[in-house]
Design an enzyme around this catalytic site. Structure first.
Site, PDB file in Angstrom:
ATOM      1  N   ASN A  54       0.860  -1.185   0.000  1.00 55.77           N
ATOM      2  CA  ASN A  54       0.000   0.000   0.000  1.00 55.77           C
ATOM      3  C   ASN A  54       0.896   1.234   0.000  1.00 55.77           C
ATOM      4  OD1 ASN A  54      -1.811   2.090   0.489  1.00 55.77           O
ATOM      5  ND2 ASN A  54      -3.007   0.931   1.986  1.00 55.77           N
ATOM      6  N   ARG A 111      -2.233  -2.001  -3.853  1.00 60.63           N
ATOM      7  CA  ARG A 111      -3.319  -1.030  -3.871  1.00 60.63           C
ATOM      8  C   ARG A 111      -2.954   0.070  -4.865  1.00 60.63           C
ATOM      9  NH1 ARG A 111      -3.995   4.158  -0.192  1.00 60.63           N
ATOM     10  NH2 ARG A 111      -5.959   4.930  -1.031  1.00 60.63           N
ATOM     11  N   GLU A 167      -7.739  -2.466   4.429  1.00 63.11           N
ATOM     12  CA  GLU A 167      -7.614  -2.528   2.978  1.00 63.11           C
ATOM     13  C   GLU A 167      -6.758  -3.716   2.555  1.00 63.11           C
ATOM     14  OE1 GLU A 167      -7.736   2.161   1.684  1.00 63.11           O
ATOM     15  OE2 GLU A 167      -6.081   1.450   2.942  1.00 63.11           O
TER      16      GLU A 167
END
Length: 360
Positions: free
Chosen positions: A8, A59, A346
């Site tokens: 991420n 991501r 996430e």
């Protein structure tokens, strides 16, 4: 598919989380992003310290109209993602840098991109369409894309599993902030638009601003469009109002600028929650997630103050929680609307996307 490494790359850090087949965290690292980049050697060293992954999930903020589901990364996909960098300048370039750096460190490990825009591919035309000339909309794919989709998807699904209810508004509140209206697991409205600038007041981003004001600055003050864009991304929002984007500092201060900044932030947030509820024809669940949403009882309390007409009511003792694992109900017992704080994960959403692509 056993171990998935989730990468991420955000505006202030690049985080890596290695998840086992049952989503147990095997390793976690966070490296700062400074001067627009991160230390690729430090990232490689962090990867060396952890067990070897079977797959990597990245991501990625913007997938445009083309990428509405997770996709395996190859040269063509990387090139298309570079074409979208101008639409998310705070994040897209860092995501691409993370993809390249991890690819060099783990060249034989399959990698998948998971997109923040993908969850909002279900927006109905009325919510996705700008009232602009058709020639512009068709030529440049001008529409509302929405962002923070990985967080909104995970938080809304967690809330649905906990409550069994359908109409949910998710408030993802962090350095970036957005709201999403979710019905039956599908995004039907959101506050961010063509870029992540639209919508709520954020740490350094302005949120929605009258476009006529920006045109006036360019025309009458001679400001270059690039300078205006930079100011809207980096020098606006809470930072523009009070000199810092950190709400903890603003809440601790006692001066006119900090009070105004928090009041502006909350005014836009409350109005947005009500607007999202209108998109759902009512509200069953209100969810707070993200760094601010999870850790600031004061912001949650003040954000919901005045929303009693929607059925929202917080329990002050329950709402005092500052650290959440999983999900916590902070609403008053018997309130028409359930108010839930959900830990932002996430990484779990990305890992699920990776497994879906690589194993079906």
């Amino acid at each position: 598919m056993t171990r998935v490494l989730v990468v991420n790359a955000g505006s202030s850090s690049i985080k890596t989380t290695l998840l086992d087949h049952d989503d147990t965290v095997l390793a976690h690292d966070s490296l700062p992003v400074e001067h627009g980049g991160f230390d690729a050697d430090a990232l490689a060293a962090a990867l060396d310290r952890a067990p070897a992954p079977d797959a990597v999930g990245h991501r990625v903020v913007h997938g445009g109209s083309e990428f509405t589901e997770p996709v395996r990364l190859d040269d063509r996909v990387r090139d298309r993602l570079r074409d979208l960098a101008d639409l998310a300048p705070l994040h897209q370039a860092k995501s691409l840098a993370g993809i390249d750096a991890v690819g060099r460190a783990l060249p034989d490990v399959p990698a998948v991109a998971c997109f923040d825009t993908a969850f909002h591919a279900t927006l109905p035309p009325a919510a996705a369409t700008y009232a602009l000339p058709a020639a512009w909309r068709d030529r440049y794919a001008l529409r509302r894309y929405g962002f923070h989709g990985l967080s909104h998807a995970y938080a809304s699904r967690t809330a649905a599993e906990l409550t069994g209810r359908s109409r949910t508004v998710v408030a993802h509140l962090g350095a970036g902030a957005s709201l999403c209206a979710v019905r039956d697991g599908r995004s039907v409205d959101t506050t961010m638009g063509f870029t992540p600038l639209e919508g709520l007041v954020m740490a350094t981003r302005s949120g929605s601003v009258d476009p006529g004001l920006l045109l006036w600055l360019i025309e009458h003050e001679g400001l270059a469009p690039a300078d205006v864009a930079d100011a809207l991304e980096h020098d606006s929002g809470l930072t523009g109002l009070a000199g810092t984007g950190d709400l903890r500092d603003l809440l601790a201060r006692d001066d006119d600028a900090s009070r105004l900044a928090v009041d502006v932030y909350l005014h836009r947030l409350r109005a947005g929650i009500a607007a999202m509820a209108a998109s759902l024809d009512g509200l069953d669940v209100l969810v707070f997630t993200g760094g601010v949403g999870e850790h600031s009882p004061q912001i949650r309390s003040r954000a919901t103050d005045g929303l009693e007409f929607l059925g929202v009511a917080l329990d002050l003792d329950r709402n005092a929680v500052e650290t959440v694992t999983g999900a916590v109900d902070v609403g008053t017992s018997g309130a028409p609307v359930r108010t839930i704080v959900v830990e932002s994960r996430e990484d779990l959403e990305v890992a699920a996307g990776v497994r879906a692509v690589l194993t079906g």
